[in-house]
Design an enzyme around this catalytic site. Structure first.
Site, PDB file in Angstrom:
ATOM      1  CD1 TRP A 284      -1.839  -2.069   2.183  1.00 18.17           C
ATOM      2  CD2 TRP A 284      -2.522  -2.004   0.538  1.00 18.17           C
ATOM      3  NE1 TRP A 284      -2.358  -3.077   1.924  1.00 18.17           N
ATOM      4  CE2 TRP A 284      -3.244  -2.649   0.863  1.00 18.17           C
ATOM      5  CE3 TRP A 284      -3.480  -1.708  -0.591  1.00 18.17           C
ATOM      6  CZ2 TRP A 284      -4.629  -3.482   1.030  1.00 18.17           C
ATOM      7  CZ3 TRP A 284      -4.770  -1.620  -1.528  1.00 18.17           C
ATOM      8  CH2 TRP A 284      -5.067  -2.679   0.396  1.00 18.17           C
TER       9      TRP A 284
ATOM     10  CD  GLU B 200      -0.466   9.062   7.158  1.00 13.75           C
ATOM     11  OE1 GLU B 200      -0.509  10.187   8.364  1.00 13.75           O
ATOM     12  OE2 GLU B 200      -0.049   9.694   5.768  1.00 13.75           O
TER      13      GLU B 200
HETATM   14  C1  LIG Z   1      -4.892   4.464  -0.923  1.00  9.87           C
HETATM   15  C2  LIG Z   1      -4.229   3.912   0.429  1.00  9.87           C
HETATM   16  C3  LIG Z   1      -2.388   4.529   0.441  1.00  9.87           C
HETATM   17  C4  LIG Z   1      -1.733   3.800   1.998  1.00  9.87           C
HETATM   18  N1  LIG Z   1      -0.470   4.565   1.717  1.00  9.87           N
HETATM   19  C5  LIG Z   1       0.180   3.958   2.986  1.00  9.87           C
HETATM   20  C6  LIG Z   1       1.956   4.334   2.754  1.00  9.87           C
HETATM   21  O1  LIG Z   1       2.261   5.418   1.952  1.00  9.87           O
HETATM   22  N2  LIG Z   1       2.306   3.235   4.152  1.00  9.87           N
HETATM   23  C7  LIG Z   1       2.128   2.795   4.700  1.00  9.87           C
HETATM   24  O2  LIG Z   1       2.903   2.184   4.758  1.00  9.87           O
HETATM   25  N3  LIG Z   1       0.268   1.974   4.343  1.00  9.87           N
HETATM   26  C8  LIG Z   1      -0.424   2.995   3.081  1.00  9.87           C
HETATM   27  N4  LIG Z   1      -1.538   2.003   3.741  1.00  9.87           N
HETATM   28  C9  LIG Z   1      -1.852   1.363   4.669  1.00  9.87           C
HETATM   29  C10 LIG Z   1      -2.728   1.519   5.604  1.00  9.87           C
HETATM   30  O3  LIG Z   1      -1.993   2.618   6.006  1.00  9.87           O
HETATM   31  C11 LIG Z   1      -3.310   0.549   5.917  1.00  9.87           C
HETATM   32  O4  LIG Z   1      -4.452  -0.232   5.295  1.00  9.87           O
HETATM   33  C12 LIG Z   1      -4.256   0.305   7.163  1.00  9.87           C
HETATM   34  O5  LIG Z   1      -2.386   0.829   8.288  1.00  9.87           O
HETATM   35  C13 LIG Z   1      -5.126  -1.062   7.851  1.00  9.87           C
HETATM   36  O6  LIG Z   1      -4.360  -1.943   7.281  1.00  9.87           O
HETATM   37  P1  LIG Z   1      -4.880  -3.227   6.645  1.00  9.87           P
HETATM   38  O7  LIG Z   1      -5.569  -2.618   4.778  1.00  9.87           O
HETATM   39  O8  LIG Z   1      -4.353  -4.152   6.698  1.00  9.87           O
HETATM   40  O9  LIG Z   1      -6.201  -3.532   7.297  1.00  9.87           O
HETATM   41  P2  LIG Z   1      -6.310  -4.472   8.468  1.00  9.87           P
HETATM   42  O10 LIG Z   1      -5.540  -3.647   9.735  1.00  9.87           O
HETATM   43  O11 LIG Z   1      -6.290  -5.973   8.427  1.00  9.87           O
HETATM   44  O12 LIG Z   1      -7.828  -4.217   9.031  1.00  9.87           O
HETATM   45  C14 LIG Z   1      -8.840  -4.441   8.726  1.00  9.87           C
HETATM   46  C15 LIG Z   1     -10.424  -3.869   9.455  1.00  9.87           C
HETATM   47  O13 LIG Z   1     -10.454  -4.411  10.564  1.00  9.87           O
HETATM   48  C16 LIG Z   1      -9.870  -3.000  11.520  1.00  9.87           C
HETATM   49  N5  LIG Z   1      -9.035  -3.927  13.157  1.00  9.87           N
HETATM   50  C17 LIG Z   1      -8.042  -3.945  12.338  1.00  9.87           C
HETATM   51  N6  LIG Z   1      -7.868  -3.980  14.181  1.00  9.87           N
HETATM   52  C18 LIG Z   1      -9.005  -3.538  15.017  1.00  9.87           C
HETATM   53  C19 LIG Z   1      -8.245  -3.441  16.058  1.00  9.87           C
HETATM   54  N7  LIG Z   1      -7.799  -3.860  17.177  1.00  9.87           N
HETATM   55  N8  LIG Z   1      -9.758  -2.810  16.879  1.00  9.87           N
HETATM   56  C20 LIG Z   1     -10.873  -3.084  15.866  1.00  9.87           C
HETATM   57  N9  LIG Z   1     -10.405  -2.930  14.963  1.00  9.87           N
HETATM   58  C21 LIG Z   1      -9.599  -2.989  14.093  1.00  9.87           C
HETATM   59  C22 LIG Z   1      -9.676  -2.202  11.277  1.00  9.87           C
HETATM   60  O14 LIG Z   1     -10.699  -0.681  11.502  1.00  9.87           O
HETATM   61  C23 LIG Z   1     -10.256  -2.495   9.634  1.00  9.87           C
HETATM   62  O15 LIG Z   1     -11.635  -1.753   9.572  1.00  9.87           O
HETATM   63  C24 LIG Z   1      -2.224   2.942   2.344  1.00  9.87           C
HETATM   64  C25 LIG Z   1      -3.532   2.154   1.924  1.00  9.87           C
HETATM   65  C26 LIG Z   1      -4.048   2.242   1.184  1.00  9.87           C
HETATM   66  C27 LIG Z   1      -5.792   2.400   0.805  1.00  9.87           C
END
Ligand SMILES: Cc1cc2nc3c(=O)[nH]c(=O)nc-3n(C[C@H](O)[C@H](O)[C@H](O)COP(=O)(O)OP(=O)(O)OC[C@H]3O[C@@H](n4cnc5c(N)ncnc54)[C@H](O)[C@@H]3O)c2cc1C
Length: 390
Positions: A164, A370
């Site tokens: 991502w 973030e």
């Molecule tokens: C367009 C875009 C740009 C991005 N840019 C960057 C970047 O430049 N650098 C970078 O490092 N990352 C980047 N990201 C990644 C982004 O930070 C992550 O997508 C985000 O942190 C969520 O991680 P995940 O997608 O793995 O979801 P997951 O962590 O798998 O979460 C899935 C769902 O579960 C929920 N969840 C997870 N744990 C808990 C908890 N303990 N309690 C309640 N709910 C929970 C989440 O809120 C979410 O709804 C980007 C993402 C996107 C979509």
């Protein structure tokens, strides 16, 4: 009732220099950014030329030290610049915010030698940065990341996949968090990796719902060799550095969200005062007037919240709780406001002839990046009730 042209936001700015800066940004936004936004987003084109212009104009290093080519601006000014850029095009506002995030580790935790060597090019030399924390199997639980850096003489050899990554594949440098020690947050170290280092490659950009002009891609690190001089901070300090970068970065996302919401409100007001039904402008109907009033109120509240957090940061006071609140409130407000803007435009709002539908698609990602808004609530609750017990 004629269409009402949007009025510029009446900003409270601390200095004449800051007022001049906002005028410069509005000028660039109006002349260079907004006119091409719809077409380029539709085509999925990243405006690299624009980022060169922003760098030349001193807008890629605003919150950092002038000694290293930064703009020496307080966060309350830098964030209002981001808001103006995001109102013209989210890809640009968010891109500047992510670039600042990528510079943070070195600017806040690098040695003097590292700062002298790298920061001027990063802050004002036309380079673009990326921030590599997330991985395919570690998003919210970022401390479980698996990318490994292994010491080999004076070098580190980094192997793993980052997911991502905003500006993935086009960034000139990446701030990479990799595991150098034990499992968990204390085994992670930060590195500054050149985008063209041998072994760095990018997957095809993700096909996203919105923000299509901003490339998001996996970055593969395949035995990437960097000298120890590119390690930022101490071994094991990388996760703390990554989190403190995010405290500031979240304020950038909050400001971008308010810029996006303001653009949607401006469009809704202009449309509602021009469109007539039942012999009257639709802005005459109380149902819509109240929607507009609620939209404007959420935006003002969001702006006040992110500025209050920024002023704490500028005063050197703790601001992590307020930054999480600002990110949570402002991005949720942007989702509601952009959704209501589509509603106010009726059927036209659902078409690509107007930007409302794009704003709504773009707002969604701000609730995820973030730290999702669930994670922001966890951060806020920890400040209130302490860490969760298991
Ligand atoms: C367009 C875009 C740009 C991005 N840019 C960057 C970047 O430049 N650098 C970078 O490092 N990352 C980047 N990201 C990644 C982004 O930070 C992550 O997508 C985000 O942190 C969520 O991680 P995940 O997608 O793995 O979801 P997951 O962590 O798998 O979460 C899935 C769902 O579960 C929920 N969840 C997870 N744990 C808990 C908890 N303990 N309690 C309640 N709910 C929970 C989440 O809120 C979410 O709804 C980007 C993402 C996107 C979509």
């Amino acid at each position: 009732m004629p269409d009402r042209a949007p009025q510029p936001v009446d900003r409270q700015l601390p200095t004449d220099e800051a007022r001049d800066l906002i005028s410069l940004v509005r000028d660039i936004a109006q002349r260079e950014i907004a006119p091409k936004a719809a077409e380029e987003e539709d085509a999925g084109r990243f405006p690299r030329d624009l980022f060169a212009l922003l760098s030349e104009s001193g807008l890629l290093g605003l919150p950092y030290d002038a000694e290293y080519g930064g703009g020496d601006q307080p966060y309350e000014v830098y964030l209002q610049v981001l808001e103006e850029l995001a109102a013209a095009r989210l890809t640009v506002g968010l891109g500047v915010s992510v670039h600042s995030l990528a510079c943070y580790a070195l600017a806040a935790h690098g040695t003097k030698e590292q700062q002298v060597e790298h920061l001027p090019a990063m802050l004002g030399g036309g380079l673009l940065g990326g921030y590599c924390l997330s991985e395919p199997s570690s998003g919210s639980d970022a401390a479980s990341l698996r990318t490994r850096a292994v010491r080999d003489g004076d070098d580190w050899v980094i192997t793993g996949t980052k997911a991502w990554i905003t500006h993935g594949g086009i960034a000139d440098f990446y701030t990479v968090m990799a595991r150098t020690g034990e499992e968990g947050p204390r085994g992670i170290t930060a590195f500054l990796v050149p985008g063209d280092a041998a072994g760095v490659s990018a997957a095809a950009p993700e096909k996203k719902m919105g923000l299509k002009g901003s490339p998001t891609a996996q970055i593969h690190l395949d035995g990437v060799r960097v000298p120890d001089a590119r390690r930022i901070g101490d071994e094991g300090q990388g996760f703390a550095i990554a989190l403190s970068a995010l405290d500031s970065g979240r304020l950038g996302i909050a400001a971008c969200a308010i810029g996006l919401a303001q653009a949607a409100l401006d469009e809704a007001v202009a449309y509602a005062t021009g469109r007539r039904q039942f012999g009257r402008p639709i802005a005459d109907f109380q149902g819509l007037r109240f929607m507009l009033a609620d939209m404007a109120t959420q935006i003002e509240a969001g702006r006040a919240l992110y500025l209050a957090a920024a002023r704490l940061r500028d005063a050197g006071r703790p601001f992590a709780k307020q930054a999480a609140m600002a990110k949570l409130h402002c991005t949720d407000a942007a989702m509601r406001v952009t959704t209501d803007a589509v509603q106010i435009l009726g059927g036209y709002g659902y078409t690509a002839d107007f930007p409302a539908e794009r704003y709504m698609r773009e707002a969604k990602v701000l609730q995820i990046v973030e730290g999702t808004n669930q994670i922001q609530r966890m951060v806020i609750a920890r400040h209130l009730a302490g860490p969760e017990t298991r």
